[in-house]
Design a protein around this motif. Sequence first.
Motif, PDB file in Angstrom:
ATOM      1  N   LYS A 144       0.803  -1.167   0.040  1.00 16.63           N
ATOM      2  CA  LYS A 144       0.024  -0.042  -0.088  1.00 16.63           C
ATOM      3  C   LYS A 144       0.847   1.159   0.185  1.00 16.63           C
ATOM      4  CE  LYS A 144      -4.447  -1.601   0.106  1.00 16.63           C
ATOM      5  NZ  LYS A 144      -5.230  -1.138  -0.847  1.00 16.63           N
ATOM      6  N   MET A 145       1.791   1.129   0.608  1.00 10.71           N
ATOM      7  CA  MET A 145       2.901   2.420   0.650  1.00 10.71           C
ATOM      8  C   MET A 145       3.389   2.540  -0.702  1.00 10.71           C
ATOM      9  SD  MET A 145       6.435   2.859   2.441  1.00 10.71           S
ATOM     10  CE  MET A 145       5.859   2.700   4.265  1.00 10.71           C
ATOM     11  N   ALA A 146       3.731   1.394  -1.333  1.00 12.12           N
ATOM     12  CA  ALA A 146       4.432   1.508  -2.716  1.00 12.12           C
ATOM     13  C   ALA A 146       3.293   2.116  -3.844  1.00 12.12           C
ATOM     14  CB  ALA A 146       4.771   0.246  -3.319  1.00 12.12           C
ATOM     15  N   GLU A 147       1.885   1.912  -3.603  1.00 10.02           N
ATOM     16  CA  GLU A 147       0.902   2.412  -4.228  1.00 10.02           C
ATOM     17  C   GLU A 147       0.611   3.797  -3.914  1.00 10.02           C
ATOM     18  OE1 GLU A 147      -3.527   0.965  -5.298  1.00 10.02           O
ATOM     19  OE2 GLU A 147      -3.100   1.105  -3.258  1.00 10.02           O
ATOM     20  N   ILE A 151       5.084   3.423  -6.817  1.00 11.73           N
ATOM     21  CA  ILE A 151       6.370   2.708  -7.042  1.00 11.73           C
ATOM     22  C   ILE A 151       5.874   1.004  -7.068  1.00 11.73           C
ATOM     23  CG2 ILE A 151       8.299   1.766  -5.685  1.00 11.73           C
ATOM     24  CD1 ILE A 151       8.327   3.933  -4.021  1.00 11.73           C
ATOM     25  N   PRO A 152       6.770   0.524  -8.393  1.00 15.65           N
ATOM     26  CA  PRO A 152       6.385  -0.935  -8.684  1.00 15.65           C
ATOM     27  C   PRO A 152       6.722  -1.994  -7.481  1.00 15.65           C
ATOM     28  CG  PRO A 152       7.389   0.299 -10.469  1.00 15.65           C
ATOM     29  CD  PRO A 152       7.664   1.129  -9.212  1.00 15.65           C
ATOM     30  N   ILE A 153       6.035  -2.864  -7.336  1.00 11.72           N
ATOM     31  CA  ILE A 153       6.260  -3.790  -6.477  1.00 11.72           C
ATOM     32  C   ILE A 153       6.924  -5.160  -6.852  1.00 11.72           C
ATOM     33  CG2 ILE A 153       5.118  -5.468  -4.626  1.00 11.72           C
ATOM     34  CD1 ILE A 153       2.925  -3.282  -4.927  1.00 11.72           C
ATOM     35  N   VAL A 154       8.014  -5.780  -6.534  1.00 12.60           N
ATOM     36  CA  VAL A 154       8.529  -6.900  -6.770  1.00 12.60           C
ATOM     37  C   VAL A 154       8.589  -7.873  -5.535  1.00 12.60           C
ATOM     38  CG1 VAL A 154      10.612  -8.242  -7.768  1.00 12.60           C
ATOM     39  CG2 VAL A 154      10.101  -5.787  -8.366  1.00 12.60           C
ATOM     40  N   THR A 155       7.816  -8.984  -5.953  1.00 16.56           N
ATOM     41  CA  THR A 155       7.757  -9.968  -4.738  1.00 16.56           C
ATOM     42  C   THR A 155       8.704 -11.165  -5.155  1.00 16.56           C
ATOM     43  OG1 THR A 155       5.879 -11.163  -5.548  1.00 16.56           O
ATOM     44  CG2 THR A 155       5.611  -9.316  -4.078  1.00 16.56           C
ATOM     45  N   PHE A 156       9.347 -11.756  -3.956  1.00 16.17           N
ATOM     46  CA  PHE A 156      10.076 -13.038  -4.234  1.00 16.17           C
ATOM     47  C   PHE A 156       9.204 -14.173  -3.262  1.00 16.17           C
ATOM     48  CE2 PHE A 156      12.962  -9.874  -4.821  1.00 16.17           C
ATOM     49  CZ  PHE A 156      13.780 -10.296  -5.900  1.00 16.17           C
ATOM     50  N   GLU A 183      -6.697  -7.473  -1.959  1.00 15.58           N
ATOM     51  CA  GLU A 183      -5.888  -6.186  -2.166  1.00 15.58           C
ATOM     52  C   GLU A 183      -5.122  -6.114  -3.333  1.00 15.58           C
ATOM     53  OE1 GLU A 183      -6.927  -3.302  -0.802  1.00 15.58           O
ATOM     54  OE2 GLU A 183      -7.993  -4.174   0.733  1.00 15.58           O
ATOM     55  N   MET A 184      -4.267  -7.221  -3.237  1.00 14.71           N
ATOM     56  CA  MET A 184      -3.234  -7.206  -4.514  1.00 14.71           C
ATOM     57  C   MET A 184      -3.913  -7.419  -5.817  1.00 14.71           C
ATOM     58  SD  MET A 184       0.055  -9.963  -3.250  1.00 14.71           S
ATOM     59  CE  MET A 184       0.945  -9.438  -4.485  1.00 14.71           C
ATOM     60  N   SER A 185      -4.928  -7.935  -5.760  1.00 14.51           N
ATOM     61  CA  SER A 185      -5.628  -8.057  -7.424  1.00 14.51           C
ATOM     62  C   SER A 185      -6.135  -6.456  -7.886  1.00 14.51           C
ATOM     63  CB  SER A 185      -6.832  -8.735  -7.246  1.00 14.51           C
ATOM     64  OG  SER A 185      -7.897  -8.201  -6.330  1.00 14.51           O
ATOM     65  N   ARG A 186      -6.143  -5.518  -6.786  1.00 14.79           N
ATOM     66  CA  ARG A 186      -6.497  -4.178  -7.259  1.00 14.79           C
ATOM     67  C   ARG A 186      -5.591  -3.013  -7.124  1.00 14.79           C
ATOM     68  NH1 ARG A 186     -11.647  -4.404  -3.299  1.00 14.79           N
ATOM     69  NH2 ARG A 186     -10.532  -3.814  -1.412  1.00 14.79           N
ATOM     70  N   LEU A 187      -4.384  -3.580  -6.736  1.00 14.41           N
ATOM     71  CA  LEU A 187      -3.095  -2.400  -6.597  1.00 14.41           C
ATOM     72  C   LEU A 187      -2.909  -1.717  -7.937  1.00 14.41           C
ATOM     73  CD1 LEU A 187      -0.662  -4.473  -4.644  1.00 14.41           C
ATOM     74  CD2 LEU A 187      -1.817  -2.255  -3.826  1.00 14.41           C
ATOM     75  N   ARG A 188      -2.672  -0.594  -7.806  1.00 10.94           N
ATOM     76  CA  ARG A 188      -2.771   0.537  -9.205  1.00 10.94           C
ATOM     77  C   ARG A 188      -1.178   0.714  -9.531  1.00 10.94           C
ATOM     78  NH1 ARG A 188      -7.258   3.444  -9.991  1.00 10.94           N
ATOM     79  NH2 ARG A 188      -6.244   5.355 -10.437  1.00 10.94           N
ATOM     80  N   VAL A 189      -0.308  -0.243  -9.103  1.00  9.96           N
ATOM     81  CA  VAL A 189       0.949  -0.267  -9.732  1.00  9.96           C
ATOM     82  C   VAL A 189       1.398  -1.654 -10.047  1.00  9.96           C
ATOM     83  CG1 VAL A 189       1.687   1.589  -8.173  1.00  9.96           C
ATOM     84  CG2 VAL A 189       1.899  -0.612  -7.291  1.00  9.96           C
ATOM     85  N   PRO A 190       2.398  -1.550 -11.093  1.00 10.74           N
ATOM     86  CA  PRO A 190       2.835  -2.709 -11.447  1.00 10.74           C
ATOM     87  C   PRO A 190       3.266  -3.734 -10.221  1.00 10.74           C
ATOM     88  CG  PRO A 190       3.694  -1.196 -12.540  1.00 10.74           C
ATOM     89  CD  PRO A 190       3.153  -0.512 -11.480  1.00 10.74           C
TER      90      PRO A 190
END
Length: 346
Positions: A144-147, A151-156, A183-190
């Motif tokens: 949510k902070m990234a959104e 800021i794009p989000i990268v998960t491992f 929530e991840m399904s509707r994040l407005r960043v990559p």
Amino acid sequence: MGNYLDFEKPIEELELRIEELRRLSDGSDMEMGNEIAVLEKKVESLRTEIFSKLSRWQITLIARHPDRPYTLDYIQAIATDFVELHGDRSFSDDQAIVGGLGSIDGVSVMLIGHQKGRGVKERIRRNFGQPHPEGYRKALRLMKMAERFSIPIVTFIDTPGAYPGIGAEERGQGEAIANNLMEMSRLRVPVISVVIGEGGSGGALALGVSDRLYMLEHSTYSVISPEGCASILWSRNGTTLGPENFAKAADALKLTARDLSEFGIIHGIIPEPFGGAHRDPLQTSESIKSIVLKAISEVGGGDPESLVEARYEGIRKLGRFIEEMRSQPEAPKTSVKGPSTGGESS
């Protein structure tokens, strides 16, 4: 020399022999040097032969290899100026999930992932990479902070699954995972996800709802582990299960990167060096970095509404199947006595 899996024993024997010859050689013995060179070629040939025909169970073992790079190893290799952020602002800081801000070749990103830990003490501290609900809430807080800052989000992804303990369930493990999915399904960043080791059940999926999902060549992604599947299917009256049962379950689960690519679940496979990512972590890191930057560039060009809509359509396509209608054989004609006339009708 590192750790060797059972099917790597022939390689281990040759590499131990090479190490022994190197200790005995002072560098000037040409005959011994030639023998080392011959053995090294034999090792490479043997490794190529073994790793070109791995079974699904063997790939599962590689995905769990204790020397395999973890999330923080990749972050340190591909990102600069990484600042780890802590806590879910509700209960505690779950160290099975790490996350923070960094940059990859000048591109600001939010990096989040499971962390199993090395050595007994760290693995206990990180709960062997099995998050509690506060871990998933921390991850969502960072997303949510990234959104907010675009800021794009990268998960491992690298976990055997979410922690199933009583305390975790009391604090809402299922709710925390479900909330992340929504929530991840509707994040407005990559959102770009990479399975780097084990991708186990909802514990993995809670970081895996993304615009692009990739898997390392020797990683797995499944609703349950082969051992868990085998236990459900074949454990009866104290029956002892062994590797042959686990291998059978792994084949049934179709949990490898190649399987998931054929099903259309993932967007690509990231190649690993022969022997696995732990054989050359730097090369693997560069491959991940290249894929991640390319994905961010491809996904990040549109407006947020289109991004969310495309992600939704991608989720809707998961689990599609084609139903084939088979022609039914014609039913034989039967004669039935007419109830009122005494005649026959067919």
